[in-house]
Design a protein around this motif. Structure first.
Motif, short mmCIF file in Angstrom:
data_model
loop_
_atom_site.label_atom_id
_atom_site.label_comp_id
_atom_site.label_asym_id
_atom_site.label_seq_id
_atom_site.Cartn_x
_atom_site.Cartn_y
_atom_site.Cartn_z
N HIS A 143 28.11 -25.15 -15.04
CA HIS A 143 27.95 -23.79 -14.52
C HIS A 143 26.95 -23.00 -15.38
O HIS A 143 26.07 -22.30 -14.86
N ASN A 144 27.10 -23.14 -16.71
CA ASN A 144 26.18 -22.44 -17.62
C ASN A 144 24.77 -22.96 -17.48
O ASN A 144 23.80 -22.20 -17.57
N PHE A 145 24.67 -24.30 -17.30
CA PHE A 145 23.35 -24.90 -17.14
C PHE A 145 22.64 -24.32 -15.91
O PHE A 145 21.47 -23.93 -15.97
N LYS A 146 23.38 -24.24 -14.79
CA LYS A 146 22.79 -23.70 -13.58
C LYS A 146 22.48 -22.21 -13.74
O LYS A 146 21.49 -21.71 -13.22
N LYS A 147 23.33 -21.55 -14.52
CA LYS A 147 23.14 -20.11 -14.75
C LYS A 147 21.80 -19.83 -15.42
O LYS A 147 21.12 -18.86 -15.10
N TYR A 148 21.44 -20.70 -16.40
CA TYR A 148 20.21 -20.48 -17.16
C TYR A 148 19.02 -21.27 -16.62
O TYR A 148 17.88 -20.99 -16.96
N MET A 149 19.31 -22.29 -15.81
CA MET A 149 18.24 -23.15 -15.33
C MET A 149 17.25 -22.39 -14.45
O MET A 149 16.03 -22.52 -14.61
N TYR A 150 17.77 -21.58 -13.54
CA TYR A 150 16.89 -20.90 -12.60
C TYR A 150 15.96 -19.86 -13.25
O TYR A 150 14.77 -19.82 -12.95
N PRO A 151 16.48 -19.04 -14.18
CA PRO A 151 15.54 -18.14 -14.88
C PRO A 151 14.48 -18.88 -15.67
O PRO A 151 13.32 -18.45 -15.72
N VAL A 152 14.88 -20.00 -16.30
CA VAL A 152 13.92 -20.79 -17.08
C VAL A 152 12.85 -21.37 -16.17
O VAL A 152 11.65 -21.34 -16.48
N LEU A 153 13.28 -21.91 -15.03
CA LEU A 153 12.32 -22.47 -14.07
C LEU A 153 11.39 -21.39 -13.54
O LEU A 153 10.19 -21.61 -13.37
N PHE A 154 11.95 -20.22 -13.26
CA PHE A 154 11.15 -19.10 -12.76
C PHE A 154 10.09 -18.71 -13.78
O PHE A 154 8.92 -18.51 -13.44
N LEU A 155 10.52 -18.63 -15.05
CA LEU A 155 9.59 -18.28 -16.12
C LEU A 155 8.49 -19.33 -16.25
O LEU A 155 7.31 -19.01 -16.43
N ALA A 156 8.87 -20.60 -16.13
CA ALA A 156 7.90 -21.70 -16.24
C ALA A 156 6.87 -21.62 -15.12
O ALA A 156 5.67 -21.84 -15.34
N VAL A 157 7.32 -21.29 -13.92
CA VAL A 157 6.40 -21.17 -12.78
C VAL A 157 5.42 -20.02 -13.02
O VAL A 157 4.22 -20.15 -12.77
N ILE A 158 5.95 -18.88 -13.51
CA ILE A 158 5.10 -17.72 -13.79
C ILE A 158 4.04 -18.07 -14.83
O ILE A 158 2.86 -17.72 -14.69
N LEU A 159 4.44 -18.78 -15.89
CA LEU A 159 3.50 -19.16 -16.95
C LEU A 159 2.41 -20.09 -16.41
O LEU A 159 1.24 -19.96 -16.77
N CYS A 160 2.80 -21.01 -15.54
CA CYS A 160 1.82 -21.93 -14.95
C CYS A 160 0.83 -21.19 -14.07
O CYS A 160 -0.38 -21.45 -14.10
N ILE A 161 1.35 -20.24 -13.27
CA ILE A 161 0.47 -19.45 -12.40
C ILE A 161 -0.48 -18.60 -13.25
O ILE A 161 -1.68 -18.50 -12.95
N ASN A 162 0.05 -17.99 -14.30
CA ASN A 162 -0.78 -17.19 -15.21
C ASN A 162 -1.90 -18.02 -15.79
O ASN A 162 -3.06 -17.59 -15.84
N GLU A 163 -1.57 -19.21 -16.27
CA GLU A 163 -2.57 -20.07 -16.89
C GLU A 163 -3.64 -20.48 -15.89
O GLU A 163 -4.83 -20.47 -16.20
N PHE A 164 -3.23 -20.81 -14.70
CA PHE A 164 -4.17 -21.19 -13.65
C PHE A 164 -5.12 -20.04 -13.33
O PHE A 164 -6.34 -20.22 -13.26
N LEU A 165 -4.56 -18.84 -13.14
CA LEU A 165 -5.39 -17.68 -12.79
C LEU A 165 -6.30 -17.27 -13.95
O LEU A 165 -7.43 -16.83 -13.72
N MET A 166 -5.82 -17.42 -15.19
CA MET A 166 -6.66 -17.11 -16.34
C MET A 166 -7.88 -18.03 -16.39
O MET A 166 -9.01 -17.61 -16.64
N GLY B 49 -16.62 -16.59 -7.52
CA GLY B 49 -17.00 -17.67 -8.42
C GLY B 49 -15.85 -18.26 -9.19
O GLY B 49 -16.06 -19.02 -10.16
N ALA B 50 -14.61 -17.95 -8.78
CA ALA B 50 -13.43 -18.43 -9.51
C ALA B 50 -13.35 -19.95 -9.51
O ALA B 50 -12.99 -20.56 -10.52
N GLY B 51 -13.68 -20.57 -8.39
CA GLY B 51 -13.59 -22.03 -8.29
C GLY B 51 -14.51 -22.73 -9.27
O GLY B 51 -14.11 -23.64 -10.00
N ALA B 52 -15.78 -22.28 -9.31
CA ALA B 52 -16.77 -22.88 -10.21
C ALA B 52 -16.39 -22.62 -11.67
O ALA B 52 -16.56 -23.50 -12.53
#
Length: 340
Positions: free
Chosen positions: A23-46, A184-187
Motif C-alpha cells: 500500500h505504501n509502495f503504491k502510495k509513493y510510486m505514482y508521485p515518483v513516476l509523475f515527477l520522473a515524467v516531468i523531469l524527462c519532458i523538461n530535459e527533452f524541451l530544454m 528550429g527546435a528539431g534541428a
C-alpha cells in the motif's frame, strides 16, 4: 496447539506488513513516476528549445585547464578582449569568461566557481555601466550561468540567491524561458547529439558574422549590416541597482580573500555615441572612478584613455553600443596586456 496459534498469528502479522508495504509502495510510486515524467519532458524541451551558448565551452575550459588570468563581464568584453593577444604580452595564460547579459551578480559567482576549481592570479572585470541600472528580464540568458555550472555548492548557492524567489516556472519548467525557440527546435535538438557539440568543438559556435576562438573570445567579422542604438543602455544614477553594488563589493572581498589581483576596465564606445550622450558617460565615469577609489581597485575607463592605433569612430564597431570588430579588438587587447 499453542505453538500453532502463535505461528498463525506470526504469519498473519507478516501478511499485514506485506499488505501495508504494498500500500505504501503504491502510495509513493505514482508521485515518483509523475515527477520522473516531468523531469524527462523538461530535459527533452530544454534540448529542443534552449539556444546554443558558447559559455558551455567556456565552463568546460575552466574546469579542465589551468589559467593565470580570467576576464569576466558583458558582451563588450567578450568581443573586445582577445586572450591570445594578451598572453603574448604577459607571458601568462588567460580565458575570456565574459557573457552577453552577464549581470554583476553573475560575475561574482563565475569568479567564485573559478576559485573553487581553478583559482586564478588575476581577474579583469569588464564593467558596463548599463548593467548597473537596467532591469534584468526573464529572457533566454537569465539561467545561462546556472545551467552551465557543474553541480557544486556554488551552483546551489547561486540558485538560492538568484533563481529561488523568482517566477516558479523558471524552476519547475526551465524551458519556459526558451519557449520562443520553437522555431528550429528539431534541428537544435538533433545537433546537440552531434560529435562537435558533445566534444566541445569550438567551431560549433561559428557563424558567418562571427567566430568563437579557443580562449573564449567571440570575434565579430566586419560586415555591411546596419548599425543601431537598439541595445544601448545609458547610465542614470537614479536607477542604480543596490544588488549590483553589493555584488561588486562581494567580488572585491572574494578577490582579496583569495589573494587575486582585481582590475576593472570599461571598454570604449564609438566617438559618435560618446559625443551624443556626453553627460551620461561623464557622470558614469565620475561615479565609478569614485567607487573604485573607495574599494581600492585599479580602474581604467577607455572612453577617456589613449589607445595607440585604435579607431574610435563608428567604423571600428559593429554598433553604437560598442562591440568591436575583430581587428579593433586585437589593438585593444594589446592595451589590456600592457596594464596587466
Amino acid at each position: 496447539w499453542h505453538w500453532f496459534c502463535q505461528f498463525q498469528q506470526s504469519v498473519y502479522r507478516q501478511i499485514q506488513r506485506e499488505v501495508l508495504s504494498m500500500h505504501n509502495f503504491k502510495k509513493y510510486m505514482y508521485p515518483v513516476l509523475f515527477l520522473a515524467v516531468i523531469l524527462c519532458i523538461n530535459e527533452f524541451l530544454m534540448l529542443a528549445l534552449k539556444p546554443y551558448t558558447c559559455f558551455r565551452n567556456d565552463m568546460h575550459k575552466l574546469e579542465t585547464n589551468q589559467y593565470d588570468d580570467l576576464f569576466v563581464g558583458t558582451s563588450h568584453g567578450k568581443a573586445g578582449i582577445n586572450p591570445e593577444i594578451v598572453d603574448k604580452i604577459t607571458g601568462e595564460k588567460s580565458l575570456n569568461l565574459c557573457l552577453g547579459g552577464e549581470e554583476v551578480q553573475d560575475s561574482y559567482y563565475i569568479i567564485k566557481e573559478a576559485c573553487r576549481v581553478n583559482k586564478p592570479k588575476k581577474i579583469i572585470y569588464e564593467l558596463d555601466p548599463g548593467y548597473w541600472v537596467s532591469t534584468e528580464t526573464l529572457g533566454p540568458e537569465y539561467r545561462t550561468v546556472y545551467d552551465e555550472f557543474p553541480m557544486s555548492e556554488v551552483k546551489v548557492e547561486y540558485y538560492l540567491d538568484k533563481i529561488w524567489n523568482v517566477d516558479f516556472r523558471t524552476t519547475l519548467f526551465p524551458w519556459y524561458l526558451y519557449r520562443k525557440g520553437i522555431k528550429g527546435a528539431g534541428a537544435r535538438f538533433t545537433s546537440k547529439f552531434s560529435h562537435a557539440y558533445k566534444n566541445y568543438d569550438d567551431s560549433f559556435y561559428n557563424k558567418p558574422s562571427q567566430a568563437y576562438i579557443s580562449q573564449g573570445q567571440i570575434r565579430i567579422h566586419r560586415s555591411d549590416a546596419p548599425k543601431t542604438e537598439a541595445n544601448l543602455i545609458l547610465w542614470d544614477e537614479k536607477k542604480l541597482k543596490s544588488d549590483a553594488v553589493k555584488s561588486f563589493e562581494k567580488i572585491v572581498k572574494l578577490c582579496k580573500e583569495n589573494n587575486i589581483k582585481l582590475t576593472v576596465v570599461t571598454t570604449p564606445v564609438p566617438q559618435e555615441t560618446l559625443e551624443k550622450y556626453h553627460d551620461n558617460f561623464e557622470n558614469a565615469n565620475k561615479f565609478f572612478t569614485s567607487l573604485m577609489e573607495k574599494e581600492g581597485v585599479e580602474y581604467y575607463n577607455y572612453n577617456y584613455q589613449e589607445i595607440s592605433g585604435f579607431d574610435r569612430s563608428l567604423n571600428g564597431f559593429s554598433d553604437y553600443e560598442g562591440h568591436m570588430y575583430e581587428e579593433q579588438s586585437d589593438v585593444f587587447s594589446e592595451e589590456i596586456g600592457k596594464i596587466m
